[in-house]
Design a protein around this motif. Structure first.
Motif, PDB file in Angstrom:
ATOM      1  N   LYS A   7      25.348 -49.750  27.318  1.00 27.65           N
ATOM      2  CA  LYS A   7      25.892 -48.457  26.919  1.00 27.65           C
ATOM      3  C   LYS A   7      26.391 -48.524  25.473  1.00 27.65           C
ATOM      4  CE  LYS A   7      29.230 -44.800  27.899  1.00 27.65           C
ATOM      5  NZ  LYS A   7      29.894 -44.789  26.579  1.00 27.65           N
ATOM      6  N   ALA A  18      31.068 -46.891  33.280  1.00 27.54           N
ATOM      7  CA  ALA A  18      30.220 -46.626  32.115  1.00 27.54           C
ATOM      8  C   ALA A  18      30.519 -45.277  31.482  1.00 27.54           C
ATOM      9  CB  ALA A  18      28.742 -46.680  32.520  1.00 27.54           C
ATOM     10  N   SER A 109      26.878 -39.742  25.183  1.00 25.46           N
ATOM     11  CA  SER A 109      26.898 -41.029  25.889  1.00 25.46           C
ATOM     12  C   SER A 109      25.453 -41.437  26.142  1.00 25.46           C
ATOM     13  CB  SER A 109      27.639 -40.912  27.217  1.00 25.46           C
ATOM     14  OG  SER A 109      28.990 -40.573  27.025  1.00 25.46           O
ATOM     15  N   LEU A 111      23.045 -44.454  27.870  1.00 24.40           N
ATOM     16  CA  LEU A 111      22.975 -45.632  28.729  1.00 24.40           C
ATOM     17  C   LEU A 111      21.526 -46.019  28.939  1.00 24.40           C
ATOM     18  CD1 LEU A 111      25.262 -43.486  30.163  1.00 24.40           C
ATOM     19  CD2 LEU A 111      25.720 -45.598  31.408  1.00 24.40           C
TER      20      LEU A 111
END
Length: 285
Positions: A7, A18, A109, A111
């Motif tokens: 991440k 996460a 974000s 990931l």
């Protein structure tokens, strides 16, 4: 192997959090994702998946993540995951935001995760689902993390012994599966629903259409009104055969509809062979 998670530039264990509890991807499903098959430690068709990721971001009104950064994350994850990895997932969310529909002004974000995948199925069983796909939805055709409809549809299919469920759209056209595109073999052709009917523009679908043309397989995108959901009624008579296409299943002939067995069609079998062979020849077509 355990799942390898990356991440925003660092590795996490599966037990580490996460995303924030106020990440918009958590609170309202405001995000997008891509899933790639992994062969020999490399992500299949990664460039096509990243292009679709950018298209989905634009459709959601989000800035696309930096491609070079995502590619670095993919490379680092697959290097750590090793040869046992069979599936790669890239997830992007809108980041931290107020509780509600309004987005925040923080960064996205991002990931990347890789993990194992079970043995590949060579055939699938399907059922017709009692719900429809809204081809006029604001997110029609986008690969978003708002996946609850698909989860419910798949659970319905699995409870009936099937591997996938098929959906009509709001005007009764054949649309797609919960996690696959559908191909219909009829009258010497292999047809897949037109994108205006609401399905995801699948990468496997895209490649099969391209490779089929190159190799003389009679496969094409249907006209918007050419494949009503009732075309599935002809599966029982043998006039119609089905195949599914997706990034993990690849191309798989259907051998049962609504619990009734059906024979795979010759074009469906030819498409399966073609895709398997061509995918083995080039990792990033």
């Amino acid at each position: 192997m355990t799942v390898v998670i990356w991440k925003d530039g660092r590795f996490l264990t599966p037990e580490e959090p996460a995303l924030s509890a106020v990440d918009h991807g958590v609170t309202v499903g405001d995000g997008l994702f891509e899933t790639c098959a992994v062969y020999g430690g490399q992500a299949f068709a990664l460039s096509r998946h990243l292009r679709r990721l950018a298209r989905s971001a634009a459709g959601l009104g989000l800035e696309a993540p930096d491609e070079a950064m995502v590619r670095r994350g993919v490379g680092q994850v697959l290097e750590r995951a090793g040869e046992q990895a069979g599936r790669l997932r890239i997830t992007v969310t809108a980041g931290a935001a107020p509780l509600g529909s309004m987005r925040g002004d923080g960064p996205l974000s991002v990931l990347v995760a890789a993990g194992p995948v079970g043995p590949a199925a060579v055939t699938n069983r399907v059922v017709r689902l009692p719900w429809v796909r809204n081809e006029r939805s604001a997110v029609a055709g986008l690969k978003t993390t708002s996946y609850a409809e698909n989860v419910v549809g798949y659970a319905y299919a699995a409870a009936r012994g099937a591997d996938e469920g098929l959906l009509a759209n709001t005007v009764g056209a054949l649309c797609e599966g919960t996690a696959s595109n559908v191909f219909v073999e009829r009258d010497g052709e292999l047809l897949t629903p037109h994108l205006t009917t609401g399905p995801l523009a699948g990468i496997t679908r895209e490649l099969l259409l391209e490779w089929g043309v190159e190799e003389g397989l009679p496969v094409r995108e249907a006209r918007p009104d050419e494949l009503p959901f009732t075309v599935l009624d002809d599966v029982a008579t043998g006039r119609v055969h089905l195949a599914l296409a997706g990034s993990i299943r690849n191309v798989v002939p259907v051998v049962a509809l609504d619990g009734q067995g059906c024979a795979p069609g010759p074009l469906c079998l030819a498409a399966q062979e073609l895709f398997t062979r061509r995918a083995g020849e080039q990792i990033d077509p």
